[in-house]
Design a protein around this motif. Structure first.
Motif, mmCIF file in Angstrom:
data_model
loop_
_atom_site.group_PDB
_atom_site.id
_atom_site.type_symbol
_atom_site.label_atom_id
_atom_site.label_comp_id
_atom_site.label_asym_id
_atom_site.label_seq_id
_atom_site.Cartn_x
_atom_site.Cartn_y
_atom_site.Cartn_z
ATOM 1 N N LEU A 1 0.842 -0.811 -3.766
ATOM 2 C CA LEU A 1 -0.082 -1.037 -2.661
ATOM 3 C C LEU A 1 -0.879 0.239 -2.460
ATOM 4 N N LEU A 2 -2.201 0.142 -2.500
ATOM 5 C CA LEU A 2 -3.002 1.343 -2.341
ATOM 6 C C LEU A 2 -4.411 1.001 -1.886
ATOM 7 N N PRO A 3 -5.058 1.928 -1.188
ATOM 8 C CA PRO A 3 -6.441 1.697 -0.785
ATOM 9 C C PRO A 3 -7.370 1.822 -1.990
ATOM 10 N N ARG A 4 -8.387 1.001 -2.040
ATOM 11 C CA ARG A 4 -9.311 1.003 -3.176
ATOM 12 C C ARG A 4 -9.942 2.385 -3.421
ATOM 13 N N PRO A 5 -10.369 3.102 -2.375
ATOM 14 C CA PRO A 5 -10.953 4.421 -2.650
ATOM 15 C C PRO A 5 -9.998 5.370 -3.368
ATOM 16 N N LEU A 6 -8.701 5.262 -3.077
ATOM 17 C CA LEU A 6 -7.735 6.116 -3.757
ATOM 18 C C LEU A 6 -7.654 5.761 -5.235
ATOM 19 N N LEU A 7 -7.649 4.465 -5.540
ATOM 20 C CA LEU A 7 -7.658 4.046 -6.942
ATOM 21 C C LEU A 7 -8.915 4.549 -7.648
ATOM 22 N N GLU A 8 -10.038 4.479 -6.976
ATOM 23 C CA GLU A 8 -11.284 4.947 -7.587
ATOM 24 C C GLU A 8 -11.248 6.446 -7.834
ATOM 25 N N ARG A 9 -10.672 7.204 -6.896
ATOM 26 C CA ARG A 9 -10.530 8.652 -7.091
ATOM 27 C C ARG A 9 -9.623 8.965 -8.271
ATOM 28 N N LYS B 1 -1.365 13.322 -8.161
ATOM 29 C CA LYS B 1 -2.201 14.493 -7.910
ATOM 30 C C LYS B 1 -3.057 14.325 -6.655
ATOM 31 N N LEU B 2 -3.113 13.108 -6.128
ATOM 32 C CA LEU B 2 -4.001 12.801 -5.012
ATOM 33 C C LEU B 2 -3.282 12.405 -3.741
ATOM 34 N N SER B 3 -2.074 11.859 -3.865
ATOM 35 C CA SER B 3 -1.419 11.262 -2.705
ATOM 36 C C SER B 3 0.087 11.268 -2.878
ATOM 37 N N ARG B 4 0.790 11.395 -1.775
ATOM 38 C CA ARG B 4 2.220 11.138 -1.798
ATOM 39 C C ARG B 4 2.423 9.642 -2.000
ATOM 40 N N ILE B 5 3.322 9.271 -2.910
ATOM 41 C CA ILE B 5 3.595 7.861 -3.183
ATOM 42 C C ILE B 5 4.839 7.479 -2.386
ATOM 43 N N ARG B 6 4.642 6.624 -1.407
ATOM 44 C CA ARG B 6 5.679 6.349 -0.427
ATOM 45 C C ARG B 6 6.377 5.028 -0.719
ATOM 46 N N SER B 7 7.594 4.921 -0.233
ATOM 47 C CA SER B 7 8.389 3.708 -0.423
ATOM 48 C C SER B 7 8.189 2.750 0.741
ATOM 49 N N LEU B 8 8.005 1.481 0.434
ATOM 50 C CA LEU B 8 7.953 0.442 1.467
ATOM 51 C C LEU B 8 9.342 0.101 1.989
ATOM 52 N N VAL C 1 3.934 -4.650 4.527
ATOM 53 C CA VAL C 1 2.654 -4.250 3.957
ATOM 54 C C VAL C 1 1.642 -3.964 5.065
ATOM 55 N N ARG C 2 1.617 -4.794 6.081
ATOM 56 C CA ARG C 2 0.673 -4.579 7.180
ATOM 57 C C ARG C 2 0.932 -3.233 7.863
ATOM 58 N N ARG C 3 2.200 -2.892 8.076
ATOM 59 C CA ARG C 3 2.518 -1.601 8.692
ATOM 60 C C ARG C 3 2.034 -0.451 7.822
ATOM 61 N N ALA C 4 2.233 -0.579 6.511
ATOM 62 C CA ALA C 4 1.799 0.488 5.604
ATOM 63 C C ALA C 4 0.287 0.653 5.635
ATOM 64 N N MET C 5 -0.431 -0.458 5.738
ATOM 65 C CA MET C 5 -1.892 -0.401 5.755
ATOM 66 C C MET C 5 -2.438 0.233 7.023
ATOM 67 N N LYS C 6 -1.630 0.313 8.060
ATOM 68 C CA LYS C 6 -2.047 0.949 9.308
ATOM 69 C C LYS C 6 -1.800 2.451 9.300
ATOM 70 N N GLN C 7 -1.074 2.939 8.291
ATOM 71 C CA GLN C 7 -0.795 4.362 8.186
ATOM 72 C C GLN C 7 -1.981 5.073 7.527
ATOM 73 N N PRO D 1 -4.164 6.595 4.741
ATOM 74 C CA PRO D 1 -4.238 6.047 3.378
ATOM 75 C C PRO D 1 -3.308 6.770 2.410
ATOM 76 N N ALA D 2 -2.531 5.989 1.683
ATOM 77 C CA ALA D 2 -1.586 6.515 0.697
ATOM 78 C C ALA D 2 -1.231 5.391 -0.258
ATOM 79 N N ALA D 3 -0.557 5.732 -1.340
ATOM 80 C CA ALA D 3 -0.030 4.736 -2.268
ATOM 81 C C ALA D 3 1.402 4.410 -1.869
ATOM 82 N N TRP D 4 1.771 3.140 -2.015
ATOM 83 C CA TRP D 4 3.091 2.652 -1.623
ATOM 84 C C TRP D 4 3.663 1.783 -2.735
#
Length: 244
Positions: free
Chosen positions: A149-157, A178-185, A101-107, A109-112
């Protein structure tokens, strides 16, 4: 992006999950102290001591009307951290989940999402897990029992968490696509296999697909939720979004 402080809020909707939730909370407790800023359990009216157990494990408990989407929205509203990890109460995290999760959060912003793993034996369940992995790879379509796992601004969008008693995960994923590529952890998230064992893989898949078809045709989610939970109880593990 360098994480200089705890920036993750974990939100878990729960209803009568005293038997499973403590296991998930124990998994979360293994995270380093600079990762999780907030841990919230959104309880939908449990009668089995779920809120008390959550508090003993150090979680903040907020109360909500029952319904996974409603509970998730309530839990999210009680947090402020810039990243969100949404988990079902019957999930079990892999040993290195916090590093992943920490590695994903350093990428950027995207949904995971994690990869689905079902806690039960059987070749049919292994084939189901493979089908879900392929669906996620080809169609960018994970569901809520895989964690999100996703950044709050993306959820708000995306309009926030849909306050639905059922199908909230499917609607949210459709908006996120429609907003982000949804990536696999690329790590498993284990869920309880009780529903698949009770109804069989084919029976569960058929019933879930029927619920999704009814929803797409405009059936009220309140009616579908009564049909879904009425047969299996409030704390059934496999959501109607969880089969291909």
């Amino acid at each position: 992006m360098v994480l200089s402080r705890a920036e993750l809020a974990v939100v878990i909707p729960a209803l009568d999950e005293a038997g499973r939730l403590p296991l998930l909370l124990a998994d979360l407790a293994q995270a380093p102290g600079d990762l999780i800023a907030e841990l919230v359990v959104a309880d939908g009216g449990s009668s089995d001591g779920t809120p008390q157990l959550a508090r003993l494990a150090g979680a903040e408990v907020v109360h909500s009307l029952a319904g996974r989407g409603v509970q998730l929205a309530r839990g999210i509203s009680a947090t402020n951290a810039p990243w969100l990890l949404l988990l079902h109460a019957d999930a079990r995290l892999c040993r290195d989940w916090s590093a992943v999760v920490r590695r994903a959060m350093k990428q950027p912003p995207a949904a995971w999402a994690f990869e689905l793993a079902i806690e039960a034996p059987g070749i049919n369940l292994r084939l189901l897990e493979l089908a879900v992995r392929l669906r996620c790879r080809w169609r960018q379509l994970p569901y809520g029992d895989q964690g999100l796992l996703l950044p709050r601004p993306l959820l708000e969008r995306a309009g926030g968490m849909p306050k639905l008693p059922l199908m909230e995960d499917l609607l949210l994923i459709q908006r996120l696509q429609k907003l982000s590529r949804i990536r696999s952890l690329q790590r498993p998230l284990q869920v309880n296999g009780r529903r698949w064992q009770r109804h069989g893989v084919l029976g569960t898949a058929w019933r879930n697909a029927a619920l999704r078809r009814a929803w797409r045709r405009g059936a009220a989610t309140e009616v579908l939720a009564r049909q879904y939970y009425g047969r299996d109880g409030a704390n059934g593990a496999a959501s109607p979004e969880s089969t291909p």
